[in-house]
Design a protein around this motif. Sequence first.
Motif, PDB file in Angstrom:
ATOM      1  N   ARG A  39       0.857  -1.193   0.000  1.00 46.32           N
ATOM      2  CA  ARG A  39       0.000   0.000   0.000  1.00 46.32           C
ATOM      3  C   ARG A  39       0.891   1.239   0.000  1.00 46.32           C
ATOM      4  N   PRO A  40       0.828   2.059  -1.047  1.00 45.49           N
ATOM      5  CA  PRO A  40       1.737   3.209  -1.124  1.00 45.49           C
ATOM      6  C   PRO A  40       1.317   4.369  -0.214  1.00 45.49           C
ATOM      7  N   LEU A  41       2.268   4.855   0.560  1.00 49.71           N
ATOM      8  CA  LEU A  41       2.143   6.103   1.306  1.00 49.71           C
ATOM      9  C   LEU A  41       3.129   7.051   0.649  1.00 49.71           C
ATOM     10  N   VAL A  42       2.623   8.089  -0.012  1.00 46.18           N
ATOM     11  CA  VAL A  42       3.421   8.863  -0.958  1.00 46.18           C
ATOM     12  C   VAL A  42       3.748  10.250  -0.433  1.00 46.18           C
ATOM     13  N   SER A  43       5.016  10.603  -0.538  1.00 50.78           N
ATOM     14  CA  SER A  43       5.485  11.944  -0.200  1.00 50.78           C
ATOM     15  C   SER A  43       5.885  12.667  -1.478  1.00 50.78           C
ATOM     16  N   ALA A  44       5.430  13.911  -1.622  1.00 55.31           N
ATOM     17  CA  ALA A  44       5.795  14.720  -2.789  1.00 55.31           C
ATOM     18  C   ALA A  44       5.597  16.189  -2.445  1.00 55.31           C
ATOM     19  N   ALA A  45       6.003  17.067  -3.370  1.00 57.35           N
ATOM     20  CA  ALA A  45       5.819  18.499  -3.157  1.00 57.35           C
ATOM     21  C   ALA A  45       4.366  18.893  -3.327  1.00 57.35           C
ATOM     22  N   TRP A  46       3.648  18.221  -4.237  1.00 56.12           N
ATOM     23  CA  TRP A  46       2.229  18.426  -4.516  1.00 56.12           C
ATOM     24  C   TRP A  46       1.913  19.822  -5.042  1.00 56.12           C
ATOM     25  N   GLY A  47       2.930  20.568  -5.409  1.00 56.31           N
ATOM     26  CA  GLY A  47       2.682  21.865  -6.016  1.00 56.31           C
ATOM     27  C   GLY A  47       2.741  21.801  -7.521  1.00 56.31           C
ATOM     28  N   ARG A  48       3.045  20.620  -8.039  1.00 57.04           N
ATOM     29  CA  ARG A  48       3.138  20.417  -9.482  1.00 57.04           C
ATOM     30  C   ARG A  48       2.651  19.001  -9.777  1.00 57.04           C
ATOM     31  N   THR A  49       2.748  18.596 -11.032  1.00 54.47           N
ATOM     32  CA  THR A  49       2.311  17.260 -11.425  1.00 54.47           C
ATOM     33  C   THR A  49       3.073  16.207 -10.625  1.00 54.47           C
ATOM     34  N   PRO A  50       2.385  15.147 -10.148  1.00 52.63           N
ATOM     35  CA  PRO A  50       0.952  14.901 -10.289  1.00 52.63           C
ATOM     36  C   PRO A  50       0.152  15.577  -9.181  1.00 52.63           C
ATOM     37  N   SER A  51      -1.150  15.664  -9.374  1.00 58.32           N
ATOM     38  CA  SER A  51      -2.027  16.171  -8.327  1.00 58.32           C
ATOM     39  C   SER A  51      -2.247  15.081  -7.290  1.00 58.32           C
ATOM     40  N   LEU A  52      -2.776  15.492  -6.139  1.00 62.45           N
ATOM     41  CA  LEU A  52      -3.110  14.506  -5.113  1.00 62.45           C
ATOM     42  C   LEU A  52      -4.135  13.502  -5.640  1.00 62.45           C
ATOM     43  N   LEU A  53      -5.123  14.005  -6.351  1.00 64.95           N
ATOM     44  CA  LEU A  53      -6.169  13.128  -6.874  1.00 64.95           C
ATOM     45  C   LEU A  53      -5.608  12.128  -7.873  1.00 64.95           C
ATOM     46  N   ALA A  54      -4.683  12.585  -8.718  1.00 64.22           N
ATOM     47  CA  ALA A  54      -4.055  11.668  -9.673  1.00 64.22           C
ATOM     48  C   ALA A  54      -3.258  10.598  -8.936  1.00 64.22           C
ATOM     49  N   ALA A  55      -2.580  10.988  -7.857  1.00 60.87           N
ATOM     50  CA  ALA A  55      -1.804  10.018  -7.079  1.00 60.87           C
ATOM     51  C   ALA A  55      -2.710   8.974  -6.457  1.00 60.87           C
ATOM     52  N   VAL A  56      -3.844   9.421  -5.910  1.00 55.23           N
ATOM     53  CA  VAL A  56      -4.788   8.484  -5.301  1.00 55.23           C
ATOM     54  C   VAL A  56      -5.349   7.536  -6.346  1.00 55.23           C
ATOM     55  N   ARG A  57      -5.680   8.074  -7.513  1.00 54.05           N
ATOM     56  CA  ARG A  57      -6.216   7.233  -8.566  1.00 54.05           C
ATOM     57  C   ARG A  57      -5.179   6.258  -9.093  1.00 54.05           C
ATOM     58  N   ALA A  58      -3.906   6.581  -8.928  1.00 60.47           N
ATOM     59  CA  ALA A  58      -2.842   5.660  -9.342  1.00 60.47           C
ATOM     60  C   ALA A  58      -2.596   4.583  -8.312  1.00 60.47           C
ATOM     61  N   GLY A  59      -3.165   4.743  -7.105  1.00 66.80           N
ATOM     62  CA  GLY A  59      -3.008   3.702  -6.095  1.00 66.80           C
ATOM     63  C   GLY A  59      -2.504   4.147  -4.755  1.00 66.80           C
ATOM     64  N   ALA A  60      -2.193   5.439  -4.587  1.00 65.66           N
ATOM     65  CA  ALA A  60      -1.724   5.924  -3.290  1.00 65.66           C
ATOM     66  C   ALA A  60      -2.803   5.709  -2.236  1.00 65.66           C
ATOM     67  N   ARG A  61      -2.425   5.152  -1.106  1.00 68.16           N
ATOM     68  CA  ARG A  61      -3.371   4.975   0.000  1.00 68.16           C
ATOM     69  C   ARG A  61      -3.200   6.063   1.050  1.00 68.16           C
ATOM     70  N   GLY A  62      -2.195   6.911   0.852  1.00 67.81           N
ATOM     71  CA  GLY A  62      -1.981   8.037   1.743  1.00 67.81           C
ATOM     72  C   GLY A  62      -1.004   9.008   1.108  1.00 67.81           C
ATOM     73  N   CYS A  63      -1.113  10.294   1.486  1.00 67.17           N
ATOM     74  CA  CYS A  63      -0.235  11.321   0.921  1.00 67.17           C
ATOM     75  C   CYS A  63       0.217  12.277   2.022  1.00 67.17           C
ATOM     76  N   PHE A  64       1.491  12.641   1.964  1.00 63.51           N
ATOM     77  CA  PHE A  64       2.017  13.659   2.870  1.00 63.51           C
ATOM     78  C   PHE A  64       3.112  14.419   2.142  1.00 63.51           C
ATOM     79  N   SER A  65       3.630  15.466   2.775  1.00 64.42           N
ATOM     80  CA  SER A  65       4.674  16.277   2.145  1.00 64.42           C
ATOM     81  C   SER A  65       5.844  16.446   3.092  1.00 64.42           C
ATOM     82  N   SER A  66       6.876  17.142   2.605  1.00 66.64           N
ATOM     83  CA  SER A  66       8.061  17.371   3.439  1.00 66.64           C
ATOM     84  C   SER A  66       7.754  18.300   4.608  1.00 66.64           C
ATOM     85  N   PHE A  67       6.593  18.971   4.576  1.00 72.62           N
ATOM     86  CA  PHE A  67       6.199  19.871   5.660  1.00 72.62           C
ATOM     87  C   PHE A  67       5.299  19.195   6.684  1.00 72.62           C
ATOM     88  N   THR A  68       4.962  17.932   6.435  1.00 77.61           N
ATOM     89  CA  THR A  68       4.101  17.193   7.353  1.00 77.61           C
ATOM     90  C   THR A  68       4.819  16.930   8.669  1.00 77.61           C
TER      91      THR A  68
END
Length: 210
Positions: free
Chosen positions: A68-97
């Motif tokens: 189950r992917p828990l994904v870290s990214a900048a999220w200020g550019r491609t991909p969007s959070l929604l695109a990541a979730v649709r690709a299979g991400a089960r969670g998202c966070f950033s370097s500021f989390t």
Amino acid sequence: MFTAAIVSDQPISRAGLEKLAADSGLHVAATVADVGELLALGQTFDAVVLELPAGGTDSIARAATVGRPLVSAAWGRTPSLLAAVRAGARGCFSSFTEQRDVREAVGVIVRGGFYICPRLVGQFQGELARGADDEPNGLAPREVETLRFIASGFTHAQIATRMGLSQATVNTYAKRIRAKLNVSNKAELTRMAIELGHCSQPRRLSRAAA
């Protein structure tokens, strides 16, 4: 004990993510630089903590075939959070989390849940409202996830285990996918998954049902 894999091309980030996972009570079974290296191990994990390189979502989709992917990214550019979730991400966070939020995310993900970092909730809600990166064939996120697993060679029983669903639900998803994509068999589903960018290439994976 739940197992985790850490994927990042930055050594310092790998070390930090490995510590966070360990502090969350997970056994870190693998720490690698990229998803290709992870897949080469031939293992499965309860969670894959993935620092996403800039660009598309292919690495998320590939990582989702082994955990189950828990994904870290900048999220200020491609991909969007929604695109990541649709690709299979089960969670998202950033370097500021906050670290406590990452630990909470890990706990939620390994138990089959879904997590968006509190800092990203507003952005995610905005993307949902806009319908960002809408799936052109009308596949729902869970149907996209099912399609990826089918294209990667998993049986419906194994998919049910990976997604925390009943096999009957997976069977229903598969029927809906075939209807929406207008295909009749697994080979055609795999071809469509590749064409739609949900699977980089056909792979015959042998997985023992958990």
